[in-house]
Design a protein around this motif. Structure first.
Motif, PDB file in Angstrom:
ATOM      1  N   ARG A 234       2.311  53.735  51.270  1.00  0.00           N
ATOM      2  CA  ARG A 234       1.305  53.665  50.349  1.00  0.00           C
ATOM      3  C   ARG A 234       0.556  52.344  50.147  1.00  0.00           C
ATOM      4  O   ARG A 234      -0.536  52.182  50.023  1.00  0.00           O
ATOM      5  CB  ARG A 234       2.078  54.070  48.880  1.00  0.00           C
ATOM      6  CG  ARG A 234       0.819  54.584  47.823  1.00  0.00           C
ATOM      7  CD  ARG A 234       1.483  55.267  46.710  1.00  0.00           C
ATOM      8  NE  ARG A 234       2.007  56.431  46.970  1.00  0.00           N
ATOM      9  CZ  ARG A 234       3.254  56.618  47.029  1.00  0.00           C
ATOM     10  NH1 ARG A 234       4.430  55.982  46.829  1.00  0.00           N
ATOM     11  NH2 ARG A 234       3.679  58.135  47.467  1.00  0.00           N
TER      12      ARG A 234
ATOM     13  N   GLN B 297       6.059  64.324  55.894  1.00  0.00           N
ATOM     14  CA  GLN B 297       5.333  64.796  54.877  1.00  0.00           C
ATOM     15  C   GLN B 297       4.945  64.132  53.608  1.00  0.00           C
ATOM     16  O   GLN B 297       3.928  63.830  53.116  1.00  0.00           O
ATOM     17  CB  GLN B 297       5.822  66.345  54.432  1.00  0.00           C
ATOM     18  CG  GLN B 297       5.734  67.289  55.727  1.00  0.00           C
ATOM     19  CD  GLN B 297       6.636  68.407  55.291  1.00  0.00           C
ATOM     20  OE1 GLN B 297       7.615  68.569  54.513  1.00  0.00           O
ATOM     21  NE2 GLN B 297       6.228  69.659  55.551  1.00  0.00           N
TER      22      GLN B 297
ATOM     23  N   GLN C  98       2.507  61.599  54.538  1.00  0.00           N
ATOM     24  CA  GLN C  98       0.991  62.103  54.514  1.00  0.00           C
ATOM     25  C   GLN C  98       0.577  62.187  53.168  1.00  0.00           C
ATOM     26  O   GLN C  98      -0.738  61.681  52.880  1.00  0.00           O
ATOM     27  CB  GLN C  98       0.937  63.648  54.913  1.00  0.00           C
ATOM     28  CG  GLN C  98      -0.044  64.489  54.622  1.00  0.00           C
ATOM     29  CD  GLN C  98       0.164  65.924  55.169  1.00  0.00           C
ATOM     30  OE1 GLN C  98       0.337  65.992  56.396  1.00  0.00           O
ATOM     31  NE2 GLN C  98       0.520  66.847  54.288  1.00  0.00           N
ATOM     32  N   ASP C  99       1.440  62.368  52.120  1.00  0.00           N
ATOM     33  CA  ASP C  99       1.222  62.501  50.830  1.00  0.00           C
ATOM     34  C   ASP C  99       0.788  60.962  50.399  1.00  0.00           C
ATOM     35  O   ASP C  99       0.259  60.870  49.323  1.00  0.00           O
ATOM     36  CB  ASP C  99       2.160  63.160  49.879  1.00  0.00           C
ATOM     37  CG  ASP C  99       2.385  64.251  50.108  1.00  0.00           C
ATOM     38  OD1 ASP C  99       1.477  65.229  50.756  1.00  0.00           O
ATOM     39  OD2 ASP C  99       3.720  64.984  49.641  1.00  0.00           O
TER      40      ASP C  99
END
Length: 274
Positions: free
Chosen positions: A135, A172, A175-176
């Protein structure tokens, strides 16, 4: 030379077009020019390949060394350049963000952050921490004046933990966290590749090294892979040819290796096209 923003747009478009594209991994200016001359549309650095050119093991290259290497490759051709940025050269999200900023300043339009800790006792960051690192890298990328394609890597199959379910859970989570491309190097079968592709909604990169994994490039494309990279394959091929030729000259006093295709004038012509 075209602008970095134009290269970034070209790289983004490659991920949006139909079918799979190939992204080979040069290790120096000359190999980058040859690959561009052959007609490849994008390039990526190779971590272990660059380390080998310095006489080092993988992960022994410093961030300063990597950035200088990136700057040389980025200026060698007009092609978009992505990079293997290892674990961001640090454990913290801030380390990952700074590595993205430095990479962009050196000429990158894409790069990957992996979840390998380099600690043999705990080889992968815990998923939530790894996602935080991705992130931070994404936020740094999004602050740039062009689209930087951020790839997030789940290293399970490279760290001795070939757990497909955990690999998918990690991808996943990344991806988030905003990653543009997802990558799990070392997948062992086409079925595993299909499962990964169907479990995420981002483009998937696969490491394609013949002999290591039982699939072909058409297999990967049929499985829905968007991008195939070659890692150290070409560097290993070149160094193997060097060792073979030099050994033959030294010990047999012959030059039969010269029967191989691509004479000097041919690869020199390819370099001149860039």
């Amino acid at each position: 030379m075209i602008s970095q923003a134009d290269r970034a747009a070209r790289f983004t478009a490659l991920h949006e077009q139909d079918g799979m594209f190939l992204m080979p991994n040069p290790w120096d200016v000359g190999s980058a020019k040859i690959l561009a001359g052959l007609g490849y549309k994008a390039l990526a650095t190779t971590s272990s390949g660059f380390a080998a050119t310095e006489g080092l093991e993988d992960y022994q290259v410093t961030r300063d060394m990597k950035m200088a290497h990136i700057a040389r490759l980025a200026s060698a051709t007009d092609l978009p350049l992505s990079a293997d940025l290892e674990n961001g050269f640090g454990d913290t999200p801030e380390d990952c963000a700074e590595t993205i900023r430095l990479g962009a300043n050196a000429g990158l339009v894409g790069g990957s952050i992996e979840d390998f800790t380099r600690n043999p006792d705990a080889p992968q960051y815990e998923i939530a921490r790894a996602a935080d690192r991705v992130r931070a890298a994404v936020e740094a990328a999004q602050a740039l004046p062009f689209h930087f394609t951020l790839t997030a890597r789940a290293e399970n199959f490279f760290t001795g933990i070939p757990d497909l379910a955990d690999t998918i859970a990690r991808l996943q989570a990344y991806q988030d966290a905003g990653a543009d491309v997802l990558y799990a190097p070392g997948l062992r079968s086409v079925d595993d590749v299909r499962t990964v592709v169907s479990s995420v909604d981002r483009p998937v990169n696969v490491l394609a090294i013949p002999g290591m994994f039982p699939f072909t490039l058409p297999d990967l494309e049929a499985a829905g892979v968007k991008r195939a990279s070659l890692g150290p394959l070409l560097l290993n091929t070149a160094y193997s040819a060097l060792a073979h030729a030099a050994d033959e000259i030294l010990n047999q006093r012959t030059f039969s290796y010269q029967s191989q295709p691509f004479a000097t004038q041919e690869w020199a012509s390819l370099m001149a096209r860039t």
